[in-house]
Scaffold this active site. Structure first.
Site, short mmCIF file in Angstrom:
data_model
loop_
_atom_site.label_atom_id
_atom_site.label_comp_id
_atom_site.label_asym_id
_atom_site.label_seq_id
_atom_site.Cartn_x
_atom_site.Cartn_y
_atom_site.Cartn_z
N LYS A 141 5.17 18.86 42.70
CA LYS A 141 5.47 19.96 41.80
C LYS A 141 5.86 19.38 40.45
O LYS A 141 6.21 18.20 40.33
CB LYS A 141 6.64 20.79 42.32
CG LYS A 141 6.46 21.32 43.72
CD LYS A 141 6.84 22.76 43.82
CE LYS A 141 6.36 23.34 45.15
NZ LYS A 141 4.88 23.39 45.22
N SER A 182 -4.14 20.59 44.02
CA SER A 182 -3.19 21.45 43.32
C SER A 182 -2.67 20.80 42.03
O SER A 182 -2.22 21.50 41.14
CB SER A 182 -2.02 21.79 44.23
OG SER A 182 -1.40 20.62 44.69
#
Lengths: 207, 207
Positions: free
Chosen positions: A165, A128
């Site tokens: 993130k 990711s």
DNA sequence: CTGTATACTATCCAAATGTATAGTATATGC
DNA sequence: GCATATACTATACATTTGGATAGTATACAG
């Protein structure tokens, strides 16, 4: 600077090997025994020569006080052991040893900051964060505590798992940009527990 | 497992601090002197307690044989010092110390292989390897010697400078794919000196 | 109240340890 | 040939060092 003779080099190697095995520095008699010398004077003789040539130092009349002064050991910095968590527990409790999967040991200079009690590492799973050039299997070193800045990569706790993130500020308000399609693109930072800011990365390529 | 009392913790901290300063393990009397004990028995007493609680071990009647057995030190692996070259000299000579810029110290497990005399590190300049997720400023650890395999990232010597390239085989023939626009895309591998195969990577993110 | 652990002082001893002295033998350079 | 360095053996000795014994004082749990 003079070079060591083969015999002297062997003695120096033995001393370094002992240190590497985290055993105490050998005594004259231990060195003599290891090489089969009948007299520990032989070991003392070698040590005198190695000392004279500047490879080791020792304090007079002090047991096991040998120290190797190789040029690299001078350069070598403090080694820090950073624990690797599989996933970080919610509370970031003090009992970190239990959940530790292992540890990375790197010198302080290489990662660019001094690890504290709030430093930890995570093994990255999934691709990711590939746009930020962080790959599956990489180990990221994080610092817990400091306020992340715009663009920092942070670890956030979602459903009991740590996810990487990107931290953003949008019109002053802090947001997390999820790189994982399972989650919405922008999440208000207040709703999540930010566990740390990524400071360094360690990757091992396949052989 | 019992916890240490404050006094015992101080003693243990002192022992670890001495080790960190690469001084020999303290003796009972050195510990006593450091803490102002009039009797070295006090130090022995503390050590007995710390030993009983499992934080240190020592060999009987062996001078300076204290060893800290913190759970992390057990996990901790061999630390390897890998020299960083600004650029690798053409011959890959034995006198590596001279050209060394510094060194990275990492544990063997973290980088996934055991460094040898042929292991070295390079600081990456330029973004030419960005498609392989290697950035400007990264430190790559390379191994000199082994035949690269299809897709490996290698360091090649061009005009006296080391450049990272991808190693490819095209219909059996080895080629290097340059990621730098200054050079043609495919170079026959024979014409270049391959200095090493990239095995690991260390990145430090901006703070 | 009593036992247990902590946190020391004071002293003694035997083993571990660094250092010194006295040799022997072999190379190497001048 | 001769000084110098290496590479040892053998032994003696003063210190260093870990460990043992004896004792004092405090805190805490049952």
């Amino acid at each position: 600077m003079h070079d060591l003779t083969p015999a002297q080099q062997r003695v120096l190697d033995f001393i370094q090997a002992e240190a590497l095995a985290s055993r105490p520095n050998p005594t004259l008699r231990e060195i003599a025994t290891h090489f089969g010398f009948r007299s520990h004077r032989a070991a003392a003789c070698h040590l005198e020569a190695i000392k004279r040539k500047g490879f080791i130092v020792s304090d007079p009349r002090r047991a096991r006080s040998l120290r190797v002064v190789s040029p690299w050991l001078k350069i070598r910095r403090r080694i820090a052991d950073i624990p690797i968590f599989g996933s970080i527990p919610a509370g970031f409790a003090q009992n970190r040893e239990q959940t530790t999967e292992g540890c990375v040991s790197v010198d302080v200079e290489s990662i660019g900051f001094k690890p504290t009690r709030n430093t930890f590492a995570l093994r990255v799973t999934g691709d990711s964060m590939i746009d930020r050039h962080i790959l599956h299997g990489d180990i990221v070193v994080l610092e817990h505590g400091p306020e992340p800045r715009h663009g920092d990569i942070v670890a956030a706790l979602i459903d009991g798992e740590s996810t990487l993130k990107t931290f953003f500020r949008k019109s002053g308000k802090p947001y997390l940009k999820a790189e994982n399609p399972k989650y919405p693109d922008l999440i208000p930072a207040q709703e999540l527990m930010i566990q740390g800011v990524v400071r360094a990365l360690l990757r091992r390529l396949e052989k």
